[in-house]
Design an enzyme around this catalytic site. Structure first.
Site, short mmCIF file in Angstrom:
data_model
loop_
_atom_site.label_atom_id
_atom_site.label_comp_id
_atom_site.label_asym_id
_atom_site.label_seq_id
_atom_site.Cartn_x
_atom_site.Cartn_y
_atom_site.Cartn_z
N GLU A 1 0.84 -1.20 0.00
CA GLU A 1 0.00 0.00 0.00
C GLU A 1 0.87 1.25 0.00
O GLU A 1 1.72 1.43 0.87
CB GLU A 1 -0.90 -0.01 1.23
CG GLU A 1 -1.83 -1.21 1.27
CD GLU A 1 -2.39 -1.47 2.65
OE1 GLU A 1 -2.17 -0.67 3.57
OE2 GLU A 1 -3.05 -2.51 2.81
N GLU B 1 -4.45 -6.77 2.50
CA GLU B 1 -3.23 -7.49 2.82
C GLU B 1 -3.30 -8.95 2.43
O GLU B 1 -2.32 -9.51 1.94
CB GLU B 1 -2.90 -7.35 4.31
CG GLU B 1 -2.44 -5.97 4.72
CD GLU B 1 -3.59 -4.98 5.00
OE1 GLU B 1 -4.77 -5.35 4.83
OE2 GLU B 1 -3.29 -3.85 5.40
N GLN C 1 2.18 -1.66 5.91
CA GLN C 1 2.31 -0.34 6.52
C GLN C 1 2.64 -0.44 8.00
O GLN C 1 3.40 0.37 8.53
CB GLN C 1 1.04 0.49 6.30
CG GLN C 1 0.92 0.95 4.87
CD GLN C 1 -0.18 1.97 4.68
OE1 GLN C 1 -1.13 2.05 5.46
NE2 GLN C 1 -0.04 2.75 3.64
N PHE C 2 2.07 -1.42 8.67
CA PHE C 2 2.34 -1.67 10.09
C PHE C 2 2.27 -3.17 10.32
O PHE C 2 1.44 -3.87 9.74
CB PHE C 2 1.33 -0.96 11.00
CG PHE C 2 1.45 0.53 10.98
CD1 PHE C 2 2.34 1.18 11.84
CD2 PHE C 2 0.71 1.29 10.10
CE1 PHE C 2 2.48 2.56 11.81
CE2 PHE C 2 0.84 2.67 10.06
CZ PHE C 2 1.72 3.30 10.93
N ASP D 1 1.06 -4.78 12.61
CA ASP D 1 -0.22 -5.18 13.18
C ASP D 1 -1.13 -5.82 12.13
O ASP D 1 -1.97 -6.66 12.45
CB ASP D 1 -0.94 -3.97 13.77
CG ASP D 1 -0.06 -3.20 14.73
OD1 ASP D 1 0.98 -2.69 14.28
OD2 ASP D 1 -0.39 -3.11 15.91
N PHE D 2 -0.94 -5.44 10.87
CA PHE D 2 -1.80 -5.93 9.81
C PHE D 2 -1.31 -7.26 9.22
O PHE D 2 -1.94 -7.80 8.32
CB PHE D 2 -1.95 -4.88 8.71
CG PHE D 2 -2.44 -3.55 9.24
CD1 PHE D 2 -3.55 -3.49 10.08
CD2 PHE D 2 -1.79 -2.38 8.93
CE1 PHE D 2 -3.99 -2.28 10.58
CE2 PHE D 2 -2.23 -1.16 9.43
CZ PHE D 2 -3.33 -1.11 10.26
N HIS E 1 -1.22 0.01 15.73
CA HIS E 1 0.04 0.41 15.13
C HIS E 1 1.21 0.23 16.09
O HIS E 1 2.22 0.91 15.98
CB HIS E 1 -0.03 1.88 14.69
CG HIS E 1 -1.09 2.14 13.68
ND1 HIS E 1 -2.36 2.53 14.02
CD2 HIS E 1 -1.08 2.03 12.33
CE1 HIS E 1 -3.08 2.67 12.92
NE2 HIS E 1 -2.32 2.36 11.89
#
Length: 181
Positions: free
Chosen positions: A30, A61, A83-84, A86-87, A128
């Site tokens: 992304e 994702e 991006q983080f 966490d995902f 995040h």
């Protein structure tokens, strides 16, 4: 002559070198193209290598991770940026149940790198600030890399991209501005 670079610049240098040296290397995630990534690790790479090598993906994702596994099985060397960290759970099936086990199931290489900023300490909130290292450390078939300095980040990312099997490459967000010669 050596230069002083930040951790995030070292990551960008490693990606640039890999893209220059091997046409099979692609970067996807992304906002990695026009946006340069959430922490600017891919800034300028799309302009330099084009949209076919540095690809912006939809916010899905599971889809782009699954696509990257397919690309790796087809001979490409994808580097996926989340991006983080966490995902990562959204792409967990492709990472843990497909990429990590492909060598043991079928003897096939999956030269895939999953990059993600990890850790808290910057008021990022509940989505995040996670440290997912342990999830992946307990998965046969995956390597987990957590570089601690710019030189480590550059060298270990280059090694991860050259590895024939999947590597989860976790970058501590607090280190992005750390400088080193």
């Amino acid at each position: 002559m050596s230069a002083v670079v930040t951790y995030v610049e070292a990551i960008r240098l490693a990606l640039r070198s890999a893209l220059e040296e091997d046409d099979r290397v692609v970067v996807l995630g992304e906002d990695v193209g026009r946006g340069g990534g959430a922490f600017r690790a891919t800034a300028g790479l799309q302009e330099e290598f084009g949209e076919q090598r540095v690809m912006d993906t939809p916010i899905s994702e599971a889809a782009f991770t699954g696509a990257a596994v397919g690309m790796a099985l087809d001979g490409m060397r994808p580097v996926v940026e989340y991006q983080f960290s966490d995902f990562l759970t959204s792409g967990m099936n492709a990472i843990v149940n497909t990429a990590a086990k492909m060598h043991f199931r079928h003897g096939k290489a999956v030269p895939l790198v999953i990059r993600a900023p990890a850790a808290g300490g910057f008021a990022g909130g509940p989505f995040h600030s996670q440290n997912p290292e342990a999830w992946f450390l307990h998965t046969p078939g995956l390597k987990v890399v957590c570089p601690s300095a710019p030189s480590d980040a550059r060298l270990l990312l280059r090694a991860a991209i050259q590895d024939p099997n999947p590597v989860v490459f976790l970058e501590h967000k607090r280190l992005y501005s750390v400088k080193e010669e």
